[in-house]
Enzyme design. Structure first.
Site, PDB file in Angstrom:
ATOM      1  N   ARG A 243     -13.893  14.345  50.516  1.00 26.16           N
ATOM      2  CA  ARG A 243     -15.036  15.701  50.653  1.00 26.16           C
ATOM      3  C   ARG A 243     -14.127  17.048  50.143  1.00 26.16           C
ATOM      4  NH1 ARG A 243     -18.974  13.438  50.674  1.00 26.16           N
ATOM      5  NH2 ARG A 243     -20.736  13.096  52.054  1.00 26.16           N
ATOM      6  N   GLU A 272     -18.486  24.360  46.708  1.00 24.97           N
ATOM      7  CA  GLU A 272     -19.396  23.761  45.358  1.00 24.97           C
ATOM      8  C   GLU A 272     -20.416  24.106  45.095  1.00 24.97           C
ATOM      9  OE1 GLU A 272     -19.744  18.770  46.291  1.00 24.97           O
ATOM     10  OE2 GLU A 272     -17.627  18.979  46.401  1.00 24.97           O
ATOM     11  N   HIS A 291     -18.960  16.100  41.422  1.00 21.45           N
ATOM     12  CA  HIS A 291     -19.516  15.732  42.913  1.00 21.45           C
ATOM     13  C   HIS A 291     -20.475  14.104  42.696  1.00 21.45           C
ATOM     14  CE1 HIS A 291     -19.928  16.104  47.659  1.00 21.45           C
ATOM     15  NE2 HIS A 291     -20.182  14.423  47.457  1.00 21.45           N
TER      16      HIS A 291
END
Length: 330
Positions: A243, A272, A291
């Site tokens: 993460r 993000e 991601h």
């Protein structure tokens, strides 16, 4: 009993049957769920307003952290299942302090993410960044600095499903595998050494690749900071597929600028999407993927299979195989 499936996309109706993508819920997935629970009322929606309406009397909700609606009005809720592994968006204080069961889809991502990590490492060992840049310039120039993954020391921090698969694939390339894990389980024959987190400072200087596979919790926030980067080899490559919040991003940028470490590969970032103003975008020895390391065409097949396994346990009043410890966050 009512199940609400809150998803990104669904291809249940005829007009959407040709919809494609890793997160598309299909008719065969509903059929699979019904084999486990024939009498279950199943509501499927990809619309936030519909999810908010149906949550009021749902007993079970399954969805992605971004598609699960606010749960304040979920008076019948007994169980939340995430089609993702991360639970930080789901575990609000209200849910943590409630009797609602929580489970995730940990285990379904190990194949694509491990392959993604191998890809990252090969980009660096085989010099593909420089070679592709030369191709854009129509420049035929051999890179005599390229090397092999064979014989390199790969340090995996977090030895869950993903970390273990990264270890297995890396070992297949002939790398030496070291790992840091909270729990020392039965040794895997492809891992040379497993140590507790207290050994971190001794192990970081030995690694050619440092791979973050940790879950994100309050305790792991900014786990990787400048002090840890300074412990790594100047030739080390840092990879994060856990993460974004695990990494102190400003410290990472400093580490790359000062050549404290040689390179970085990130599938996740603190914010993000990564802001366009971030220096990481234009650093020549940094690889960024948005991601997507866990994605493949098999994503929802695996997610529904894992959900059905947990659904069977829930209906039988048995412990959920993917039960999340709400206090620990994973």
């Amino acid at each position: 009993m009512k199940l609400l499936l809150a998803v990104y996309q669904e291809a249940i109706t005829k007009s959407r049957k040709d919809l494609r993508g890793p997160h598309v819920l299909r008719v065969e997935h509903i059929t699979q769920i019904r084999r486990i629970a024939k009498d279950l009322e199943i509501v499927v929606t990809s619309q936030e307003k519909d999810a908010k309406r149906h949550i009021q009397d749902a007993d079970i909700i399954a969805g992605f952290p971004m598609t699960i609606p606010p749960l304040g009005n979920a008076v019948n809720l007994k169980w939340i299942h995430s089609f993702s592994a991360g639970m930080d968006r789901v575990l609000t204080p209200e849910i943590v302090n409630s009797s609602v069961l929580c489970s995730n889809s940990s285990g379904i991502h190990k194949t694509p993410i491990a392959e993604h990590v191998i890809g990252f490492m090969l980009i660096f060992t085989r010099g593909f960044l420089k070679t592709i840049a030369n191709q854009q310039k129509c420049l035929w120039q051999k890179d005599e600095s390229i090397t092999e993954l064979f014989g390199k020391t790969v340090l995996i921090i977090g030895l869950g499903n993903i970390g273990s698969e990264v270890a297995r694939l890396s070992h297949a390339f002939g790398a030496h595998i070291h790992a840091i894990s909270q729990e020392i389980r039965e040794p895997l024959d492809f891992i040379k050494m497993v140590k507790k987190p207290s050994a971190m400072n001794r192990m970081l200087p030995k690694a050619d690749f440092v791979i973050s596979c940790l879950p994100y919790t309050k305790e792991t926030h900014h786990f990787f900071d400048l002090e840890k980067f300074k412990l790594m080899k100047p030739s080390a490559i840092f990879i994060n597929i856990g993460r974004g919040g695990l990494v102190h991003e400003k410290d990472l940028i400093t580490g790359v600028k000062r050549k404290i470490i040689a390179g970085v590969a990130l599938d996740v970032t603190e914010i993000e999407p990564l802001p366009r103003t971030s220096p990481l975008w234009k650093m020549p020895n940094v690889i960024i993927t948005p991601h997507q390391s866990g994605l493949s065409e098999k994503y929802m097949d695996r997610a529904i299979e894992r959900f059905c396994m947990n659904l069977g346990a829930f209906l039988a009043d048995q412990p959920l195989p993917n039960m999340v410890d709400k206090k620990q966050g994973y």
